[in-house]
Structure formats: structure tokens, C-alpha cells
Design a protein around this motif. Structure first.
Motif, PDB file in Angstrom:
ATOM      1  N   ALA A  20       0.815  -1.082   0.062  1.00 52.55           N
ATOM      2  CA  ALA A  20      -0.120  -0.043   0.041  1.00 52.55           C
ATOM      3  C   ALA A  20       0.914   1.259  -0.099  1.00 52.55           C
ATOM      4  N   MET A  21       1.931   1.117   0.645  1.00 51.51           N
ATOM      5  CA  MET A  21       2.758   2.558   0.833  1.00 51.51           C
ATOM      6  C   MET A  21       3.665   2.554  -0.565  1.00 51.51           C
ATOM      7  N   ASP A  39      12.639   5.639   3.702  1.00 52.01           N
ATOM      8  CA  ASP A  39      13.711   5.195   4.777  1.00 52.01           C
ATOM      9  C   ASP A  39      14.519   6.533   5.022  1.00 52.01           C
ATOM     10  N   ASP A  40      14.156   7.722   4.403  1.00 54.67           N
ATOM     11  CA  ASP A  40      15.063   8.840   4.746  1.00 54.67           C
ATOM     12  C   ASP A  40      14.171   9.809   5.574  1.00 54.67           C
ATOM     13  N   LEU A  41      12.947   9.414   5.939  1.00 57.06           N
ATOM     14  CA  LEU A  41      12.228  10.302   6.818  1.00 57.06           C
ATOM     15  C   LEU A  41      12.673  10.715   8.115  1.00 57.06           C
ATOM     16  N   THR A 213       4.667   1.554  10.793  1.00 57.94           N
ATOM     17  CA  THR A 213       3.682   2.634  11.614  1.00 57.94           C
ATOM     18  C   THR A 213       3.923   3.954  11.449  1.00 57.94           C
ATOM     19  N   TYR A 214       4.675   4.209  11.401  1.00 52.88           N
ATOM     20  CA  TYR A 214       5.408   5.666  11.575  1.00 52.88           C
ATOM     21  C   TYR A 214       5.256   6.122  10.123  1.00 52.88           C
ATOM     22  N   HIS A 215       5.778   5.266   9.170  1.00 52.40           N
ATOM     23  CA  HIS A 215       5.720   5.538   7.970  1.00 52.40           C
ATOM     24  C   HIS A 215       4.068   5.590   7.153  1.00 52.40           C
ATOM     25  N   SER A 216       3.322   4.916   7.677  1.00 59.45           N
ATOM     26  CA  SER A 216       1.999   5.197   7.018  1.00 59.45           C
ATOM     27  C   SER A 216       1.531   6.272   7.721  1.00 59.45           C
TER      28      SER A 216
END
Length: 629
Positions: A20-21, A39-41, A213-216
Motif C-alpha cells: 500500500a505504501m 527510509d530517509d524520513l 506504523t510511523y511511515h503509514s
């Protein structure tokens, strides 16, 4: 057995949220020409943690369930380590050992952290004295017994079975006493270890879950249209798509209807003025095949229905469903339900019947049109009328005769109620209008409380709520008694209801067999954002609507306020029994887990909400909703 043979055992999980992401990132690149590298957030985005703290997490990985939304509303994670703790807290081990309440109390400064012994404080400091991670279990065992961390890990594994717990207790307590710890401290620590019973996470595992979780959550906060398009395409969560569509609307993302010239096999993002919209996917059309979707995408654009029929081999039932759900509306300029002297959806259904009667000539006509225009160009097929009509397509002009049935036949357009019912039947979604919107006047008369207004009510307030059922769950709990968790969607957000056994007998059938529901209950506030409703009753909304139309709000209240007699027979649900076939028939058979959880015979072992993924609803209501349609 694998480990006993000396092999390394790995659990490899397929997480649809990753797909989904990836879809979301691809849509951001396609629509906005912006490259997002997850991955760079940075892990300190305040807007992302604001979204999480407000429990606006529908669709987000790991934190969208009713229980998790309640927990994060009370917890208020402020950094990535808080997310790791949150995911680890929401496990049978910490729940069974009743660690969530003391953790939250200590975190918010309402009470001092739990302190078992000064020696143990370094191991428990980051979680306010609460055992959350496997690593903390290892350190407690190692500190109190003097064993190595490797030996402590073997002890932790033994806690996963009843026999292992007996052996561990026999070893742990004498050794801890020998090392100078008093009996009261040893018993308290043993109680926590036993309750944890290996039903928890190691911190590295929780961190691996916290990352998506954080990425979504970041994607939902900063690119809601692309993120929700990914969620709708890959369906990774616990709720049906119709609730995610509602969430899109609540995030100011437009829901764009099916369109044969724009829809694809996935949910796509489109710019709508200065905002964004999500275009519905052809894949949700009931009965459509992947080959048919590919044909539509390859042959598009189409100028009309005859062109579509000629240059694709989509089956007639699927074409009918595309028409009924509005996939040809944009082609014919169908924008409303009142169309006098203009082509309607029913006219198009009549035209499909004409085209279908042409039968065997369909393949020949498709070849003829392809000879007249380049591949991908749209055209029409002669059927009855010889009146020519010219179309400019790119730099070419194609002249074909018009079908008589394309002219308005005087058939009325589908009403709003007809449209929504067709959408639910064919797509499993109510797109043009929320199903609940047909009952607005009734809700006003009965003072039904909407999801967005629940936080304005105090604990113990009695409320009436209504909505579309989007999930039911009956998980194992400590007592072994059955609890039904029900989620409703009323277009302003989800409403979470809990049916304890005293409210199940007369209402369980309605909970599991009705789709549109009205319920009564008592507000339960748990912190600033946490809220749920303890249900006291539940009724089929269409049946109550029929009563309201004939007898008004007073008639509905009489039904709701009439006491229900609960049967004392052996089948009553508040005291579930099951015949064991042994010497004592009717004795309740309960599965007891190593953690001490007792599972009701009625406990649901499916993923939460899975039975509501695809809606098969023949009618939205039993009687016409009247002028609302």
C-alpha cells in the motif's frame, strides 16, 4: 521441532501495508513529480505525532483498531520510542498482567512508577516500572537469579506453556530468595512474569513494526490521497473499503466515481482543482475479470457505449454493472437524477440490450472499427439508424452512424436511493451518497449522536447512535466470557460499541445479521481522546425507520424502551454452553491459554472485520426512505 534439530527458525511476514505504501509513493511520483524516500524520513515530525495522538489513524498500520485508537488516544505518543512501547503494550502479556493502566498513570504523572525493587529499576525505567519487552523479562530473571541472559531467554520460552510455568516457578522462587530478595517482592515479580507468559514482543521486533506504523502515519498526514489510494488498492487493514472512503472524505479528499476512460485496476489519484481525489477502481466491480480490466485500459478512450461494446469483449452482465454504477456518466454528461429529454442510465441499459441482440456480429464490428481508426481511437457501430455522426479524435475524424437507442427513450433516471443500492450491491461501496444520509431526518427527531460529537459527552451519559456495520470481533479475554466489539460508520467517523454478555441475548442476532443499525448505550471515557460506548441495545435501522414513518419518534422510543425478556434456556448467549458429549453434557468448555486468558466457545478466530470486507446487501432499507431519495 525445527529448533530442536539445530536449525534457525524465522517468521517471515507478508505485510500488505508495504504494498500500500509503495503504491502511495508511486502515485505521489506520478501526480506531483515528487520523490518520497520513506527510509530517509526524520522520526520527529510533529504533524505526524499530532495525527497519531488525536487517534486519527484509520488505515494506519498496527494502530487503527478500536483498542489501539483508544490506547494511543490515552497514551499520546510523542516520539518513535513511544510508538515502540505502544505496539508492545497492546499484546496479551502486558494486558494480562494489567500493566497498561499503571503505565499510563505513571507516564502522565498521576501516580508514581511501579517499583518492585531498587535493583530492577534500571531495567524498567523507560517503561515506568512496567514489563513490556522480552528484554526486560530477561533482565529481571538474570538480576534476581544470577543466571546469564542466554539462560534467562530459555526461561522466558518455558513460560509459554503451563508445564513450563510450573518448572520455572519451582526454579525461580527458591533461587531469588537465596539471592536475598524478600518473598513479597519475589511473588510480585513472579506474577508479572507468569502473566507475560511469552505473549509479548522483543523490543527489536516492536521497532520493526513501529517503522511501517510511523511511515503509514506520515503518508496519511502529508499525502492522504495517495496513502488512502494505496490502502484501498491493497486492502491491508481490518476495516472494509467503504469506511476508508469515508475517511478520505473526512480528510478533504474527493471520491471520484467509476469512469471507463479514467478508472483502472487500481485506485488512482487525480488532481481536482487545488485538491486531490481518488478515482474508484474497476477491480471492485462485481464479476469483472483481470482480462476485462486490461481490455478496458488498453482500448480507452471511448466516445460512447457502442464504441465500448465494439472494441472490448467485456461480458454483458459486467457492462450492465458498469452502467448502473455510473462508469458511463461522464461520457454522456449524466450528472444528476433529474434528466428530462436526455440520455439516462436506464436508456443505456436499453441500448446494451439492443447491442446484445446483435450477438454474433460483435467480433466482426470490432474488426471493422479497428480498420477505420488507429489502435486506441474511439468509434461507433451502425445498428439501425443511417444518420451519420462525426467525431474528432486527436487529429483524425471518424464518421459513423448513430444508434437509435442512444437517443433518450424517456426512461426515468435512477433515483439517489437506486444509485446507492446499486453501488453497494455491485461495488460493496456507497459512493455518491452515504447510506446513512437517507435517515437524517429520523436521526434529528431521535437526537441520535454522531461519531464526531461523542467526545462532547461525559462518561456514563446515555446516547443513541446509528451507522453502517463495518466490523465485529469477539476476541479471547481474561474472564473467558464472550464480549462482542462492534464498529459502526455514520459518515463522520467510526463508533466503537462493546456488547457485554448481559446485552447479548436479545440483540446478538441483530448485531451479526443486520447491516444498518441503531444502538443505545452508555458513554465510556478513557482519557482525553479515548471513548467507546457500552451497548445496551441494538435494532435494525430499516425496521425502525418504517416505524418512524408511520408512528414518528414516539413509536420508535416505545420499541427501544420496552424491556426485553431474556430466555433462561440452555441456548441463551449470556451463559454459553457446549455439550462435551461426556458424562456432564452442557458443561461450558473453555480454552485456557498459557497466559491465563480464557476463550469463550463463541470467540472469533478470524481477523477483525473480515466478515464485513465484502458487502452482500440486497436492500438498503425495507421501505422507501421517502423524500430523502
Amino acid at each position: 521441532e525445527v529448533e530442536a534439530m539445530g536449525f534457525l527458525k524465522l517468521d517471515v511476514l507478508g505485510i500488505r501495508m508495504q504494498s500500500a505504501m509503495a503504491h502511495a509513493v508511486a502515485e505521489i511520483r506520478r501526480v506531483d513529480d515528487v520523490e518520497v524516500d520513506l527510509d530517509d524520513l526524520p522520526f520527529d515530525d510533529e504533524d505526524t505525532f499530532d495525527l497519531i495522538g488525536k487517534a486519527k489513524t484509520l488505515g494506519c498500520f498496527q494502530i487503527e483498531s478500536p483498542g489501539q485508537r483508544e490506547l494511543i488516544g490515552k497514551f499520546g505518543p510523542r516520539d518513535f520510542n513511544d510508538l515502540i512501547i505502544d505496539i508492545s503494550l497492546f499484546r496479551p502479556g502486558p494486558v494480562k498482567s494489567d500493566m497498561i493502566t499503571p503505565f499510563l498513570s505513571a507516564r502522565h504523572g498521576w501516580r508514581e512508577p511501579l517499583r518492585f525493587h531498587p535493583d530492577l529499576e534500571p531495567a524498567l525505567r523507560e517503561t515506568h516500572g512496567v514489563v513490556v519487552f522480552h528484554e526486560q523479562v530477561l533482565r529481571l530473571v538474570s538480576i534476581m537469579t544470577g543466571c546469564s541472559l542466554a539462560e534467562a531467554d530459555e526461561v522466558r520460552r518455558q513460560l509459554g506453556t503451563p508445564d513450563g510455568q510450573i518448572q520455572t516457578r519451582t526454579w525461580f522462587i527458591p533461587l531469588a530468595l537465596k539471592n536475598g530478595y524478600d518473598l513479597d517482592t519475589v511473588e510480585k515479580v513472579w506474577g508479572v512474569l507468569r502473566a507475560f507468559a511469552s505473549f509479548g514482543f522483543c523490543k527489536a521486533h516492536a521497532a520493526a513494526f513501529a517503522l511501517p506504523t510511523y511511515h503509514s502515519a506520515w503518508l496519511k498526514r502529508h499525502h492522504p490521497a495517495a496513502f488512502l489510494a494505496g490502502v484501498l488498492t491493497h486492502d491491508p487493514g481490518m476495516y472494509p473499503k467503504r469506511l476508508i472512503l469515508d475517511e478520505a472524505r473526512n480528510c478533504d479528499v474527493a471520491v471520484l466515481p467509476l469512469d471507463i476512460n479514467k478508472s483502472a485496476g487500481q485506485y488512482l489519484v487525480e488532481k481536482v482543482g487545488r485538491t486531490y481525489g481518488i478515482r474508484l477502481s474497476l477491480a471492485d466491480v462485481k464479476g469483472i475479470s483481470e482480462a476485462e480490466i486490461q481490455q478496458i485500459q488498453t482500448a480507452a478512450p471511448f466516445v460512447d457505449l457502442a464504441d465500448f461494446w465494439t472494441r472490448t469483449a467485456v461480458s454483458r452482465p459486467v457492462v450492465d454493472r458498469l452502467i448502473r454504477t455510473g462508469a458511463f456518466d461522464a461520457v454522456y454528461g449524466i450528472t444528476g437524477t433529474r434528466r428530462v429529454g436526455k440520455v439516462t442510465r436506464r436508456d443505456l441499459l436499453l441500448q446494451v440490450a439492443d447491442l446484445h441482440r446483435a450477438g454474433g456480429r460483435r467480433r466482426v464490428r470490432r474488426a471493422q472499427v479497428q480498420q477505420q481508426a488507429p489502435t486506441g481511437m474511439a468509434g461507433r457501430v451502425a445498428a439501425k439508424s443511417q444518420a451519420p455522426k462525426a467525431y474528432a479524435i486527436g487529429s483524425s475524424q471518424l464518421t459513423l452512424p448513430m444508434l437509435e437507442s442512444e437517443q433518450a427513450a424517456g426512461l426515468p433516471e435512477m433515483s439517489a436511493a437506486d444509485r446507492v443500492e446499486a453501488e453497494v450491491e455491485i461495488l460493496g461501496l456507497d459512493v455518491t451518497r452515504h447510506a446513512i444520509s437517507f435517515y437524517e431526518q429520523m436521526f434529528a427527531d431521535l437526537q441520535v449522536v454522531r461519531a464526531k460529537d461523542l467526545l462532547a459527552h461525559r462518561s456514563e451519559a446515555e446516547v443513541m447512535v446509528a451507522g453502517v456495520k463495518v466490523a465485529t470481533q469477539t476476541p479471547p479475554i481474561r474472564s473467558g466470557r464472550r464480549v462482542i466489539f462492534l464498529s459502526l460508520d455514520d459518515s463522520t467517523g467510526p463508533i466503537d460499541l462493546t456488547f457485554f454478555e448481559d446485552a447479548q441475548g436479545p440483540f446478538a442476532h441483530t448485531v451479526f445479521h443486520s447491516w444498518l443499525l441503531l444502538a443505545t448505550g452508555v458513554i465510556r471515557r478513557t482519557g482525553r481522546r479515548g471513548i467507546s460506548v457500552r451497548a445496551t441495545g441494538c435494532w435494525s435501522l430499516p425496521e425502525l425507520h418504517a416505524v418512524w414513518r408511520s408512528n414518528g419518534a414516539a413509536g420508535v422510543r416505545r420499541i427501544i424502551e420496552t424491556p426485553v425478556i431474556i430466555s433462561d434456556g440452555p441456548d441463551r448467549l449470556e451463559d454459553p454452553t457446549q455439550d462435551t458429549g461426556e458424562a456432564h453434557p452442557g458443561v461450558r468448555r473453555v480454552l485456557v491459554h498459557a497466559s491465563g486468558f480464557r476463550q469463550s466457545p463463541y470467540a472469533d478466530t478470524q481477523p477483525a472485520g473480515s466478515s464485513s470486507k465484502r458487502l452482500e446487501v440486497p436492500k438498503l432499507w425495507h421501505s422507501s426512505p421517502g423524500s430523502a431519495g
